[in-house]
Design a protein around this motif. Structure first.
Motif, short mmCIF file in Angstrom:
data_model
loop_
_atom_site.label_atom_id
_atom_site.label_comp_id
_atom_site.label_asym_id
_atom_site.label_seq_id
_atom_site.Cartn_x
_atom_site.Cartn_y
_atom_site.Cartn_z
N LEU A 5 45.34 36.59 43.58
CA LEU A 5 45.33 34.98 42.10
C LEU A 5 44.71 34.09 43.26
N VAL A 8 46.55 30.19 38.03
CA VAL A 8 47.87 30.21 36.74
C VAL A 8 47.27 28.55 36.35
N ILE A 77 49.49 28.70 28.46
CA ILE A 77 48.94 28.94 29.33
C ILE A 77 47.31 29.28 29.60
N HIS A 79 44.28 29.88 31.61
CA HIS A 79 43.42 30.83 32.11
C HIS A 79 43.94 31.46 33.38
N ILE A 80 43.89 32.12 34.27
CA ILE A 80 44.00 32.68 35.63
C ILE A 80 42.70 33.03 36.12
N PHE A 82 41.46 34.89 39.36
CA PHE A 82 40.61 34.82 40.65
C PHE A 82 40.05 35.16 41.91
N THR A 127 43.58 37.12 27.31
CA THR A 127 43.56 37.13 28.69
C THR A 127 42.33 35.61 29.54
N VAL A 129 39.87 34.85 32.04
CA VAL A 129 40.03 35.14 33.54
C VAL A 129 38.79 33.80 34.07
N LEU B 48 47.79 42.72 43.87
CA LEU B 48 47.09 41.49 44.90
C LEU B 48 47.93 41.33 45.53
N ASN B 50 48.91 38.71 47.12
CA ASN B 50 49.30 36.95 47.45
C ASN B 50 50.69 37.04 45.90
N THR B 51 50.29 38.42 45.02
CA THR B 51 51.23 38.89 43.90
C THR B 51 51.22 39.46 43.21
N ILE B 77 48.72 36.36 27.92
CA ILE B 77 49.47 36.00 28.40
C ILE B 77 51.79 35.87 28.16
N THR B 127 55.06 27.90 28.23
CA THR B 127 55.23 28.20 28.71
C THR B 127 56.72 29.16 29.79
#
Lengths: 137, 137
Positions: A5, A8, A77, A79-80, A82, A127, A129, B48, B50-51, B77, B127
């Motif tokens: 990830l 965020v 929030i 987006h996230i 990867f 979400t 992405v 993942l 790392n998280t 989210i 958030t």
């Protein structure tokens, strides 16, 4: 396919206030604001030991997050992201699986100088992405 | 104060479909569903490097995410979780800084067996923030 990830991203209505909250209230390591005119945002990086939070604020007239902040006036929030090894190959695999790649389907250079694609939130349960090509360390 | 990003929690209307998308389309390592009746959710962990991403679906009649899914029928989210060394001390520091701790202010045992607190989203730019006490490795 997806790796770490990378970040965020949180859209905020007041970048200085949000940076102060992360720095002073949450005690995190927070960068100075970085204007990224090509993406229509100013970014503050919150560096955590394993990933980043990116605080985004609109920059210029055509910011891609302006509409989001109109709908979510207090912020939220956005987006996230990867990491992938090869964003073009990842985009092809995702399209073959029925996921929609936003824009014209060609990677753009993201805020970290790496090629990125954005995927339609309806294909990922609400979400947004981002996938970012990050060379293996 | 905050350490690692422990997880990003995404509420989804169809847990099996979401797990399949993360496993097959995104190529991630995805757990079996874990029912957590004390929290009113069933969780699928996306591991993942790392998280974690946690895919949440309501369990039982009083799920804390049922209202969220009523407002966001396609999913979205729900919260992010930061690790802290001492959740009681962190809660006191946050309250002293003016942040609102949800519920009665006392930590509850979270889905990973560690004490957690949730912070009011209006104090963190839309958030919902969870802080989780994770012993130093």
């Amino acid at each position: 396919m997806i790796g770490k990830l990378n970040h965020v991203a949180i859209a905020v209505p007041d970048l200085e206030k949000a940076a102060n909250t992360y720095r002073e209230t949450l005690g995190a390591k927070v960068s100075a604001p970085h204007p990224v005119p090509a993406h229509g945002v100013t970014v503050v990086f919150v560096e955590l030991p394993n990933t980043k939070i990116e605080l985004l604020h609109p920059l210029g007239d055509k910011s891609p997050i302006a509409g989001f902040l109109e709908k979510n006036a207090g912020g939220g929030i956005h987006h996230i992201c990867f990491e992938v090894e090869d964003v073009v190959a990842a985009g092809e695999t995702l399209k073959a699986a029925g996921a929609r790649v936003l824009g014209d389907g060609a990677p753009k250079i993201g805020a970290h100088g790496n090629p990125v694609l954005f995927l339609h939130p309806k294909d990922f349960f609400g979400t947004l992405v981002e996938i970012e090509q990050v060379p293996a360390a």
